[in-house]
Design a protein around this motif. Structure first.
Motif, mmCIF file in Angstrom:
data_model
loop_
_atom_site.group_PDB
_atom_site.id
_atom_site.type_symbol
_atom_site.label_atom_id
_atom_site.label_comp_id
_atom_site.label_asym_id
_atom_site.label_seq_id
_atom_site.Cartn_x
_atom_site.Cartn_y
_atom_site.Cartn_z
ATOM 1 N N MET A 1 -6.082 1.958 -0.539
ATOM 2 C CA MET A 1 -6.305 3.215 -0.226
ATOM 3 C C MET A 1 -7.658 3.105 0.645
ATOM 4 O O MET A 1 -8.503 2.759 0.231
ATOM 5 C CB MET A 1 -6.420 4.195 -1.462
ATOM 6 C CG MET A 1 -5.253 4.612 -2.253
ATOM 7 S SD MET A 1 -4.005 5.130 -1.442
ATOM 8 C CE MET A 1 -2.533 3.591 -1.341
ATOM 9 N N LYS A 2 -7.360 3.786 1.926
ATOM 10 C CA LYS A 2 -8.564 3.541 2.683
ATOM 11 C C LYS A 2 -9.630 4.651 2.569
ATOM 12 O O LYS A 2 -10.789 4.448 2.914
ATOM 13 C CB LYS A 2 -8.136 3.539 4.209
ATOM 14 C CG LYS A 2 -7.250 2.194 4.372
ATOM 15 C CD LYS A 2 -7.892 0.985 4.195
ATOM 16 C CE LYS A 2 -6.741 -0.054 4.478
ATOM 17 N NZ LYS A 2 -7.454 -1.502 3.740
ATOM 18 N N THR A 3 -9.151 5.866 2.092
ATOM 19 C CA THR A 3 -10.113 6.946 1.887
ATOM 20 C C THR A 3 -10.220 7.308 0.525
ATOM 21 O O THR A 3 -9.332 7.036 -0.411
ATOM 22 C CB THR A 3 -9.696 8.187 2.733
ATOM 23 O OG1 THR A 3 -8.337 8.526 2.169
ATOM 24 C CG2 THR A 3 -9.468 7.729 4.317
ATOM 25 N N PRO A 4 -11.537 7.993 0.104
ATOM 26 C CA PRO A 4 -11.541 8.248 -1.301
ATOM 27 C C PRO A 4 -10.708 9.464 -1.715
ATOM 28 O O PRO A 4 -10.116 9.556 -2.666
ATOM 29 C CB PRO A 4 -13.169 8.910 -1.339
ATOM 30 C CG PRO A 4 -13.551 8.887 -0.180
ATOM 31 C CD PRO A 4 -12.742 7.956 0.853
ATOM 32 N N ASP B 1 -7.323 9.520 -0.606
ATOM 33 C CA ASP B 1 -6.177 8.895 -0.940
ATOM 34 C C ASP B 1 -6.211 8.287 -2.396
ATOM 35 O O ASP B 1 -5.437 8.334 -3.205
ATOM 36 C CB ASP B 1 -5.665 7.875 0.179
ATOM 37 C CG ASP B 1 -5.066 8.642 1.216
ATOM 38 O OD1 ASP B 1 -4.758 9.787 1.016
ATOM 39 O OD2 ASP B 1 -4.739 7.933 2.245
ATOM 40 N N ALA B 2 -7.607 7.742 -2.715
ATOM 41 C CA ALA B 2 -7.721 7.029 -4.045
ATOM 42 C C ALA B 2 -7.619 8.046 -5.082
ATOM 43 O O ALA B 2 -6.982 7.826 -6.161
ATOM 44 C CB ALA B 2 -8.992 5.944 -4.095
ATOM 45 N N VAL C 1 -12.547 6.367 -9.732
ATOM 46 C CA VAL C 1 -12.264 6.193 -8.481
ATOM 47 C C VAL C 1 -13.664 5.230 -7.910
ATOM 48 O O VAL C 1 -14.719 6.034 -7.945
ATOM 49 C CB VAL C 1 -11.898 7.319 -7.496
ATOM 50 C CG1 VAL C 1 -11.740 6.978 -5.952
ATOM 51 C CG2 VAL C 1 -10.712 7.993 -8.036
ATOM 52 N N SER D 1 -15.760 2.578 -5.109
ATOM 53 C CA SER D 1 -15.849 2.273 -3.748
ATOM 54 C C SER D 1 -15.395 0.695 -3.428
ATOM 55 O O SER D 1 -15.832 -0.144 -4.327
ATOM 56 C CB SER D 1 -17.220 2.394 -3.055
ATOM 57 O OG SER D 1 -17.408 1.811 -1.910
ATOM 58 N N TYR E 1 -10.905 2.550 -3.208
ATOM 59 C CA TYR E 1 -10.662 2.970 -1.815
ATOM 60 C C TYR E 1 -11.781 2.279 -1.007
ATOM 61 O O TYR E 1 -12.831 1.733 -1.446
ATOM 62 C CB TYR E 1 -11.055 4.492 -1.678
ATOM 63 C CG TYR E 1 -12.414 4.943 -1.815
ATOM 64 C CD1 TYR E 1 -13.047 5.160 -2.919
ATOM 65 C CD2 TYR E 1 -13.400 4.934 -0.637
ATOM 66 C CE1 TYR E 1 -14.426 5.438 -3.196
ATOM 67 C CE2 TYR E 1 -14.735 4.976 -0.723
ATOM 68 C CZ TYR E 1 -15.165 5.371 -1.906
ATOM 69 O OH TYR E 1 -16.607 5.469 -2.247
ATOM 70 N N ASP F 1 0.990 -1.387 -0.012
ATOM 71 C CA ASP F 1 0.053 -0.183 -0.036
ATOM 72 C C ASP F 1 1.049 1.365 -0.031
ATOM 73 O O ASP F 1 0.897 2.086 0.968
ATOM 74 C CB ASP F 1 -1.124 -0.039 1.089
ATOM 75 C CG ASP F 1 -0.209 -0.243 2.476
ATOM 76 O OD1 ASP F 1 0.888 -0.784 2.428
ATOM 77 O OD2 ASP F 1 -1.010 0.044 3.615
#
Ligand code: URA
Length: 436
Positions: free
Chosen positions: A208-211, A213-214, A236, A238, A202, A175
């Motif tokens: 990537m844990k958050t939108p 970061d994605a 991007v 979910s 994301y 990651d």
């Protein structure tokens, strides 16, 4: 030049030069650098990152580590799609025969499982005798003959990604934005298609844990493409809960076949597949608008043409096409275990990472570099987010070969489910589309 100095430089968060990066990649591929130095460097990159210029140089060095595919006049028509990795993400497998049946040539280089995420190659190789080890010549010939081919990083194609990918998988260095961007973009550029569409995930099941970061990763990949003169579209999406209901290898291929047979209309898998297919059809100019594209795609499913294309692909790559007609032709697990809900309510959330971890414990993924995969194991989610479950209803089903591993998997999967009295609002799968 010494590898240890290149590691030291990255450890101190200094910028690597083109010479440093080229030397690192050539030492990796010619085998003169041991795995422990490569993994030390990967961890230094994980901690200290890379500039956009370093990422583009690394990507270029990875492309140049092997041969490149060239489609000549066909280039502008050829499409390639890649996901940054998720749980239950079999959209490549549903999308590719569909687009090929629409007359879009597809050339794809895929990967094996990475970290907790599943890999398209592992899933496809659950079809007995299916092989993704295509030479450059065979891949081009197959695309020209049947319109679709799926290869993998080999000694010939992006070998540097092949080596780094398997080391990252087992050293907790997946990651990292520059490592993901260079891995994905190098494979896509080496595969030579004119239209590259990326699915940047994301959420709990993604790297990537958050939108936010994605979106950053998506922009990095689009910009890396630009620096290397290639236009890339990044979507991007979910990955908060597993995509579809099946997580594993053969179970995911079965779910993809069900989509191609027309039995998954309205599902998240069907919707995301149609969304990506529409983007591709508009991009290559086969359709003028979304409505026209949607109609064409639905016709290809209802007429059985997309399924026929998948059969053709399986035969071309040496697999047993009878898996389509009888799922017993897939490797079978010893146990099928149904796990029941102990509460009433609506499923509010299914943590994708926990389901993936449970599946890995069953044997669906690797712990070490060359571990074998158990193709027959996996989990089927009988309930998805937004659906009602009554106490005693089956919540999920495990396919397992070892009762002890099944117990461990059950703990993770049970913990993945949140059930409450409120019906949740289902979020849109697409968060943002980034174009060059
Ligand atoms: N897919 C790839 O090919 N590489 C990554 O690093 C992540 C997803």
């Amino acid at each position: 030049m010494r590898i240890v100095d290149i590691i030291e430089k990255k450890k101190l968060a200094k910028e690597l030069s083109r010479e440093d990066i080229n030397y690192f990649i050539s030492s990796l591929v010619d085998g003169s650098m041991p795995d422990y130095q490569a993994t030390a460097w990967l961890m230094a990159v994980w901690f200290n990152g890379m500039s956009d210029d370093e990422t583009a140089i690394l990507t270029e060095a990875m492309i140049n580590s092997g041969e490149k595919i060239e489609f000549g006049e066909l280039t502008d028509k050829v499409v390639d799609k890649h996901s940054t990795g998720g749980v239950g993400d079999k959209v490549t497998i549903t999308l590719i025969p569909l687009l090929a049946a629409a007359g879009v040539p597809i050339a794809k280089l895929s990967g094996k499982g990475l970290g907790h995420t599943g890999g398209t190659i592992d899933k496809l190789e659950s079809i007995p005798n299916f092989s993704c080890e295509l030479s450059v010549d065979d891949l081009i010939k197959q695309v020209n003959k049947i319109g679709v081919a799926i290869g993998q990083q080999t000694g010939h194609l992006t070998p540097a990604d092949g080596i780094l990918y398997s080391l990252r998988d087992v050293t907790s260095t997946v990651d990292s934005m520059p490592l993901i961007a260079s891995s994905v973009v190098s494979k896509k550029l080496a595969a030579g298609s004119g239209n590259i569409i990326l699915d940047v995930k994301y959420g709990s099941g993604a790297f990537m844990k958050t939108p936010e970061d994605a979106v950053k990763l998506a922009k990095l990949m689009v910009n890396t493409g630009k620096k290397l003169n290639k236009s890339i579209i990044a979507v991007v999406t979910s990955m908060e809960e597993p995509l579809g209901r099946a997580v594993g290898n053969s179970v995911e291929i079965i779910e993809a076949i069900e989509f191609l047979k027309g039995n998954a209309e309205g599902s998240d898998i069907a919707e995301l597949t149609y969304d990506f297919a529409q983007i591709a059809l508009l991009q290559v100019g086969i359709c003028r608008d979304k409505q026209e594209a949607r109609k064409l795609l639905k016709d290809l499913i209802s007429s059985g043409k997309a399924l026929d294309k998948f059969r053709e692909l399986i035969v071309a790559q040496g697999g047993n096409p009878l898996v389509i007609d009888d799922y017993k032709n897939f490797p079978q697990s010893k146990f099928k275990i149904e796990v029941k809900s102990d509460v009433d309510g609506f499923v509010n959330r299914i943590d994708a990472y926990k389901v993936a971890y449970g599946c890995k414990l069953l044997g669906a993924g690797r712990e070490r570099k060359n571990d074998p995969i158990d193709y027959s194991v996996g989990v089927f989610l009988n309930r998805k987010t937004g659906e009602y479950v009554a106490k005693g209803d089956v919540l999920f089903t495990m396919y397992a070969n070892d009762e002890g591993k099944a117990l461990a998997c059950e703990d993770y999967c049970r913990a993945a489910f949140s059930v409450s009295t409120e019906k949740p609002v289902i979020q849109n799968q697409i968060y943002e589309i980034i174009r060059p």
